[in-house]
Motif scaffolding. Structure first.
Motif, mmCIF file in Angstrom:
data_model
loop_
_atom_site.group_PDB
_atom_site.id
_atom_site.type_symbol
_atom_site.label_atom_id
_atom_site.label_comp_id
_atom_site.label_asym_id
_atom_site.label_seq_id
_atom_site.Cartn_x
_atom_site.Cartn_y
_atom_site.Cartn_z
ATOM 1 N N ALA A 36 24.067 3.551 -0.671
ATOM 2 C CA ALA A 36 22.700 3.396 -0.152
ATOM 3 C C ALA A 36 21.931 2.338 -0.935
ATOM 4 C CB ALA A 36 21.967 4.737 -0.205
ATOM 5 N N TYR A 37 22.113 2.313 -2.240
ATOM 6 C CA TYR A 37 21.453 1.328 -3.105
ATOM 7 C C TYR A 37 21.849 -0.089 -2.687
ATOM 8 C CZ TYR A 37 20.054 -0.728 -7.657
ATOM 9 O OH TYR A 37 19.480 -1.469 -8.668
ATOM 10 N N ILE A 38 23.131 -0.286 -2.455
ATOM 11 C CA ILE A 38 23.632 -1.599 -2.036
ATOM 12 C C ILE A 38 23.156 -1.921 -0.619
ATOM 13 C CG2 ILE A 38 25.723 -2.926 -1.513
ATOM 14 C CD1 ILE A 38 27.043 -1.253 -3.869
ATOM 15 N N GLU A 39 23.142 -0.925 0.245
ATOM 16 C CA GLU A 39 22.637 -1.125 1.611
ATOM 17 C C GLU A 39 21.165 -1.541 1.581
ATOM 18 O OE1 GLU A 39 22.286 1.262 5.868
ATOM 19 O OE2 GLU A 39 22.869 2.367 4.072
ATOM 20 N N PHE A 40 20.389 -0.904 0.710
ATOM 21 C CA PHE A 40 18.983 -1.268 0.575
ATOM 22 C C PHE A 40 18.862 -2.724 0.124
ATOM 23 C CE2 PHE A 40 14.889 -1.602 -1.590
ATOM 24 C CZ PHE A 40 14.040 -1.032 -0.643
ATOM 25 N N GLY A 87 25.604 -4.252 -9.866
ATOM 26 C CA GLY A 87 26.259 -5.558 -9.876
ATOM 27 C C GLY A 87 26.531 -6.072 -8.473
ATOM 28 N N ILE A 88 27.063 -5.230 -7.618
ATOM 29 C CA ILE A 88 27.314 -5.630 -6.226
ATOM 30 C C ILE A 88 25.996 -5.950 -5.540
ATOM 31 C CG2 ILE A 88 28.121 -4.840 -3.962
ATOM 32 C CD1 ILE A 88 30.251 -3.164 -5.487
ATOM 33 N N ALA A 89 25.004 -5.083 -5.722
ATOM 34 C CA ALA A 89 23.698 -5.286 -5.077
ATOM 35 C C ALA A 89 23.072 -6.606 -5.503
ATOM 36 C CB ALA A 89 22.761 -4.119 -5.403
ATOM 37 N N GLY A 102 23.684 -14.194 -2.075
ATOM 38 C CA GLY A 102 23.839 -14.147 -0.631
ATOM 39 C C GLY A 102 25.226 -13.751 -0.158
ATOM 40 N N ILE A 103 25.968 -13.041 -1.009
ATOM 41 C CA ILE A 103 27.289 -12.573 -0.598
ATOM 42 C C ILE A 103 27.100 -11.572 0.534
ATOM 43 C CG2 ILE A 103 29.279 -11.189 -1.301
ATOM 44 C CD1 ILE A 103 28.999 -12.424 -4.077
ATOM 45 N N ASN A 104 27.850 -11.755 1.581
ATOM 46 C CA ASN A 104 27.757 -10.868 2.735
ATOM 47 C C ASN A 104 28.918 -9.883 2.682
ATOM 48 O OD1 ASN A 104 27.002 -9.690 5.112
ATOM 49 N ND2 ASN A 104 27.724 -11.351 6.405
ATOM 50 N N MET A 105 28.596 -8.607 2.573
ATOM 51 C CA MET A 105 29.601 -7.560 2.506
ATOM 52 C C MET A 105 29.251 -6.470 3.497
ATOM 53 S SD MET A 105 30.732 -6.203 -1.228
ATOM 54 C CE MET A 105 30.465 -7.607 -2.263
ATOM 55 N N SER A 106 30.214 -6.069 4.285
ATOM 56 C CA SER A 106 29.963 -5.004 5.247
ATOM 57 C C SER A 106 29.800 -3.677 4.515
ATOM 58 C CB SER A 106 31.119 -4.906 6.247
ATOM 59 O OG SER A 106 32.275 -4.395 5.592
ATOM 60 N N LEU A 107 29.174 -2.742 5.182
ATOM 61 C CA LEU A 107 29.005 -1.404 4.622
ATOM 62 C C LEU A 107 30.377 -0.765 4.397
ATOM 63 C CD1 LEU A 107 26.781 0.515 3.734
ATOM 64 C CD2 LEU A 107 26.738 1.445 6.037
ATOM 65 N N THR A 115 33.171 -2.347 3.562
ATOM 66 C CA THR A 115 33.722 -2.939 2.338
ATOM 67 C C THR A 115 33.059 -2.349 1.106
ATOM 68 O OG1 THR A 115 34.266 -4.999 3.476
ATOM 69 C CG2 THR A 115 34.088 -5.108 1.088
ATOM 70 N N VAL A 116 31.746 -2.219 1.153
ATOM 71 C CA VAL A 116 31.002 -1.626 0.039
ATOM 72 C C VAL A 116 31.495 -0.215 -0.221
ATOM 73 C CG1 VAL A 116 28.721 -0.729 -0.622
ATOM 74 C CG2 VAL A 116 28.933 -3.048 0.290
ATOM 75 N N THR A 117 31.666 0.566 0.825
ATOM 76 C CA THR A 117 32.120 1.953 0.692
ATOM 77 C C THR A 117 33.515 2.001 0.073
ATOM 78 O OG1 THR A 117 30.744 2.604 2.567
ATOM 79 C CG2 THR A 117 32.517 4.114 1.929
ATOM 80 N N LYS A 118 34.405 1.118 0.510
ATOM 81 C CA LYS A 118 35.762 1.072 -0.053
ATOM 82 C C LYS A 118 35.720 0.696 -1.535
ATOM 83 C CE LYS A 118 38.355 -0.033 4.127
ATOM 84 N NZ LYS A 118 39.093 -1.087 4.859
ATOM 85 N N LEU A 119 34.945 -0.321 -1.868
ATOM 86 C CA LEU A 119 34.840 -0.740 -3.266
ATOM 87 C C LEU A 119 34.327 0.385 -4.155
ATOM 88 C CD1 LEU A 119 33.365 -4.350 -2.894
ATOM 89 C CD2 LEU A 119 35.607 -3.756 -3.836
ATOM 90 N N LEU A 120 33.272 1.034 -3.711
ATOM 91 C CA LEU A 120 32.694 2.108 -4.531
ATOM 92 C C LEU A 120 33.596 3.334 -4.591
ATOM 93 C CD1 LEU A 120 28.855 2.030 -3.835
ATOM 94 C CD2 LEU A 120 30.084 1.329 -5.865
#
Length: 189
Positions: free
Chosen positions: A86-90, A152-154, A161-166, A168-173
Motif C-alpha cells: 500500500a505504501y508503494i501504491e500510494f 526504497g522501492i517507493a 519515475g520507475i514504473n512498476m505494476s502492483l 511486480t511490487v507484490t512479488k518483490l515484497l
C-alpha cells in the motif's frame, strides 16, 4: 459586522491539496492559492495568521488522506506485507504528496527505534510476530527490513519515475518478506 468571507477554510485547504498533488509543497504560497481560487490573498489571511499555519493544516489533511488510503488496503492476513504494498501504491498514485510526507525531512532526527516504537507500527509488528512465530526483537527486525525495502522501492518510483505494476511490487515484497524471515530466523538459532 465584518463581511462574510467568500472563500472558506475548506476551499483553501482543498485548493492547496490540489496544488501539492500537482506541483509539490514548494508550490504553496499565498499567491498560488489565491490564483487557484481566483481571489486576492486577503481571504487567506482573514482565515490564517500566516502561511506556516496554513501549511500545518495542509500536512494534517495530507496525513489523514494517507491514513485513509493505507487503512483501506492493509489486511490482517499479513499487515506488514500489505502495508508495504500500500505504501508503494500510494507513492505511485500520489508522487508529490508522497514526496511531501516522506521525502522532505519529515522524519529528520528519527531513529530506527523511533520507527519501531511508533504507535502506528506496533500493530504490524505484533502481526509479524504472530504469523512468523519470531520473538519480538526479530519481528521488529523483520519490520525494519521490509519498511526500508518498501521505502526504497517507493522512492525509486517517485524520484526516478520507475514504473512498476502492483503485481511486480507484490512479488518483490513477498519474496523479500520470505527471504528476510528466513535470514532473521536462522540468525535466531
Amino acid at each position: 459586522m465584518p463581511p462574510k468571507p467568500i472563500v472558506s477554510k475548506q476551499d483553501i485547504i482543498k485548493t492547496a491539496i490540489q496544488l501539492v498533488r500537482e506541483n509539490g509543497m514548494s508550490s504553496i504560497n499565498a499567491r498560488s492559492i489565491a490564483n487557484a481560487l481566483n481571489c486576492s490573498t486577503k481571504p487567506l489571511f482573514r482565515i490564517y495568521k500566516n502561511m506556516e499555519e496554513l501549511k500545518n493544516d495542509i500536512i494534517v489533511e495530507l496525513n489523514a488522506y494517507y491514513n485513509l488510503f493505507m487503512d483501506s488496503r492493509i489486511t490482517e492476513k499479513n499487515r506488514l506485507l500489505s502495508q508495504g504494498v500500500a505504501y508503494i501504491e500510494f507513492a505511485r498514485n500520489e508522487k508529490m504528496i508522497f514526496n511531501t510526507l516522506f521525502m522532505n525531512m519529515t522524519m529528520a532526527g528519527s531513529s530506527l527505534q523511533d520507527v519501531i516504537h511508533a504507535e502506528w507500527n506496533r500493530e504490524s509488528i505484533e502481526n509479524v510476530k504472530a504469523i512468523t512465530g519470531l520473538p519480538m526483537d526479530k519481528a521488529e527486525m523483520l519490520f525494519i527490513n521490509i519498511w526500508l525495502y518498501s521505502h526504497g522501492i517507493a522512492t525509486q518510483i517517485v524520484s526516478n519515475g520507475i514504473n512498476m505494476s502492483l503485481e511486480t511490487v507484490t512479488k518483490l515484497l513477498t519474496n523479500a518478506f520470505k527471504q528476510f524471515s528466513i535470514d532473521i530466523s536462522e540468525n535466531n538459532k
